[in-house]
Design a protein around this motif. Structure first.
Motif, mmCIF file in Angstrom:
data_model
loop_
_atom_site.group_PDB
_atom_site.id
_atom_site.type_symbol
_atom_site.label_atom_id
_atom_site.label_comp_id
_atom_site.label_asym_id
_atom_site.label_seq_id
_atom_site.Cartn_x
_atom_site.Cartn_y
_atom_site.Cartn_z
ATOM 1 N N GLY A 18 0.651 -0.987 -0.488
ATOM 2 C CA GLY A 18 -0.021 -0.072 0.124
ATOM 3 C C GLY A 18 0.848 1.460 0.034
ATOM 4 N N ALA A 19 2.323 1.096 0.236
ATOM 5 C CA ALA A 19 2.756 2.234 0.002
ATOM 6 C C ALA A 19 3.519 2.900 -1.049
ATOM 7 N N GLU A 20 3.751 4.037 -1.469
ATOM 8 C CA GLU A 20 3.983 4.663 -2.871
ATOM 9 C C GLU A 20 5.601 4.407 -2.850
ATOM 10 N N ARG A 21 5.865 3.308 -3.272
ATOM 11 C CA ARG A 21 7.669 2.844 -4.025
ATOM 12 C C ARG A 21 7.872 3.015 -5.304
ATOM 13 N N PRO A 22 8.687 3.538 -6.124
ATOM 14 C CA PRO A 22 8.832 4.259 -7.235
ATOM 15 C C PRO A 22 9.719 2.521 -7.889
ATOM 16 N N LEU A 23 9.451 1.505 -7.794
ATOM 17 C CA LEU A 23 10.161 0.650 -7.997
ATOM 18 C C LEU A 23 10.227 0.625 -9.426
ATOM 19 N N GLY A 24 9.758 1.008 -10.709
ATOM 20 C CA GLY A 24 9.839 1.120 -11.652
ATOM 21 C C GLY A 24 11.169 1.718 -11.787
ATOM 22 N N GLY A 25 10.683 3.152 -11.467
ATOM 23 C CA GLY A 25 12.106 3.992 -11.092
ATOM 24 C C GLY A 25 13.772 3.188 -11.029
ATOM 25 N N TYR A 26 13.534 2.373 -9.965
ATOM 26 C CA TYR A 26 14.578 1.371 -9.203
ATOM 27 C C TYR A 26 14.657 0.885 -9.945
ATOM 28 N N ALA A 27 13.865 -0.001 -11.158
ATOM 29 C CA ALA A 27 14.843 -0.277 -11.760
ATOM 30 C C ALA A 27 15.284 -0.174 -12.961
ATOM 31 N N VAL A 28 14.824 0.885 -13.248
ATOM 32 C CA VAL A 28 15.350 2.029 -14.402
ATOM 33 C C VAL A 28 17.182 2.777 -14.005
ATOM 34 N N ALA A 29 16.842 2.796 -13.278
ATOM 35 C CA ALA A 29 18.477 3.078 -12.318
ATOM 36 C C ALA A 29 19.303 2.140 -12.085
ATOM 37 N N MET A 30 18.706 1.386 -12.070
ATOM 38 C CA MET A 30 19.924 -0.200 -11.865
ATOM 39 C C MET A 30 19.976 -0.463 -12.887
ATOM 40 N N THR A 31 19.253 -0.566 -14.021
ATOM 41 C CA THR A 31 20.079 -0.672 -15.572
ATOM 42 C C THR A 31 20.419 0.127 -16.021
ATOM 43 N N VAL A 32 20.486 1.504 -16.020
ATOM 44 C CA VAL A 32 21.383 2.047 -16.238
ATOM 45 C C VAL A 32 22.425 2.331 -15.474
ATOM 46 N N PHE A 33 22.844 2.351 -14.477
ATOM 47 C CA PHE A 33 23.555 1.665 -13.882
ATOM 48 C C PHE A 33 24.780 -0.016 -14.400
ATOM 49 N N ALA A 34 23.890 -0.543 -13.842
ATOM 50 C CA ALA A 34 24.894 -1.640 -14.926
ATOM 51 C C ALA A 34 24.708 -1.449 -16.052
ATOM 52 N N GLY A 35 24.058 -1.377 -17.073
ATOM 53 C CA GLY A 35 25.018 -1.035 -18.168
ATOM 54 C C GLY A 35 26.140 -0.510 -19.027
ATOM 55 N N LEU A 36 25.939 1.151 -17.672
ATOM 56 C CA LEU A 36 27.646 1.715 -17.340
ATOM 57 C C LEU A 36 28.643 1.140 -16.953
ATOM 58 N N VAL A 37 28.197 0.245 -16.126
ATOM 59 C CA VAL A 37 29.774 -0.372 -15.043
ATOM 60 C C VAL A 37 29.448 -1.524 -16.242
ATOM 61 N N GLY A 38 28.972 -2.319 -17.287
ATOM 62 C CA GLY A 38 28.974 -3.274 -18.248
ATOM 63 C C GLY A 38 29.803 -2.899 -19.376
ATOM 64 N N VAL A 39 29.015 -1.300 -19.777
ATOM 65 C CA VAL A 39 30.457 -1.277 -21.380
ATOM 66 C C VAL A 39 31.931 -0.629 -20.258
ATOM 67 N N ALA A 40 31.557 -0.151 -19.468
ATOM 68 C CA ALA A 40 33.093 0.261 -18.477
ATOM 69 C C ALA A 40 33.862 -1.181 -19.084
ATOM 70 N N GLY A 41 32.828 -2.577 -18.347
ATOM 71 C CA GLY A 41 33.122 -3.306 -18.431
ATOM 72 C C GLY A 41 34.169 -3.507 -19.986
ATOM 73 N N ALA A 42 33.308 -3.898 -20.541
ATOM 74 C CA ALA A 42 33.619 -4.309 -21.556
ATOM 75 C C ALA A 42 34.820 -3.699 -22.412
ATOM 76 N N VAL A 43 34.748 -2.617 -22.185
ATOM 77 C CA VAL A 43 36.019 -1.183 -23.101
ATOM 78 C C VAL A 43 37.305 -1.933 -22.189
ATOM 79 N N THR A 44 37.193 -2.032 -21.012
ATOM 80 C CA THR A 44 38.110 -2.488 -20.153
ATOM 81 C C THR A 44 39.030 -3.840 -20.813
ATOM 82 N N ALA A 45 37.985 -4.753 -21.287
ATOM 83 C CA ALA A 45 38.422 -5.728 -21.507
ATOM 84 C C ALA A 45 39.411 -5.766 -22.871
ATOM 85 N N LEU A 46 39.119 -5.031 -23.543
ATOM 86 C CA LEU A 46 39.624 -3.969 -25.147
ATOM 87 C C LEU A 46 40.768 -3.800 -24.801
ATOM 88 N N ARG A 47 40.568 -3.374 -23.978
ATOM 89 C CA ARG A 47 41.502 -2.367 -24.277
ATOM 90 C C ARG A 47 43.044 -2.920 -23.332
#
Length: 171
Positions: A18-47
């Motif tokens: 019953g509480a207002e929790r922005p779970l969809g917004g959290y999911a977007v924020a986590m996806t952005v974070f994971a995407g940025l870390v994933g890209v950095a990891g891939a570039v790190t591995a390639l370099r």
């Protein structure tokens, strides 16, 4: 696919209780974070920079720099315009800091508001940025972290000075 969406909605409703929790917004924020870390990891591995190690001294700089940068972004009065779309001013806080309330409209706006107004929440993002910086641009990252560390040290000295000054005036 509809069954999965219904299941996720049902679980989210049960979680919220019953509480207002922005779970969809959290999911977007986590996806952005994971995407940025994933890209950095891939570039790190390639370099081939994955063999670099962050020295203990740099971890100390990163720790204090993270603390200072998160306070600047999340609480400093001067950085209020950055938080303005996601928060509302409530009152003054500590020295040169403000207290803000997260805006409730929109799950993503609310989630970002919680992120940018909470130094503890923001610290994960800032420390990750410093870690990536030490992999790709260690000299520049060290200068930025050192500057923030010096500012943090200055802040603490200002607070100690103010405390001692008050103590001297009371005697």
């Amino acid at each position: 696919m509809a069954k999965i969406a219904d299941y996720v909605r049902s679980e989210a409703d049960e979680y919220r209780q019953g509480a207002e929790r922005p779970l969809g917004g959290y999911a977007v924020a986590m996806t952005v974070f994971a995407g940025l870390v994933g890209v950095a990891g891939a570039v790190t591995a390639l370099r081939g920079t994955s063999a670099r190690r962050i020295a203990p001294y740099d971890v100390l700089l990163m720790t204090v720099g993270t603390q200072k940068l998160t306070r600047l972004v999340a609480k400093d009065a001067v950085t209020s315009p950055l938080r303005m779309p996601f928060t509302r001013y409530q009152d003054t806080g500590g020295p040169a800091e403000v207290m803000e309330e997260v805006r409730e409209q929109g799950q993503l706006r609310h989630a970002v508001g919680e992120l940018v107004s909470c130094p503890f929440c923001l610290a994960v993002w800032v420390a990750t940025g410093f870690s990536i910086g030490f992999l790709f641009a260690p000299r520049l990252t060290r200068v930025v972290a050192s500057t923030l560390t010096a500012v943090a040290g200055s802040d603490y000295l200002q607070l100690v000075y103010a405390y001692l000054q008050r103590a001297a005036e009371e005697n």
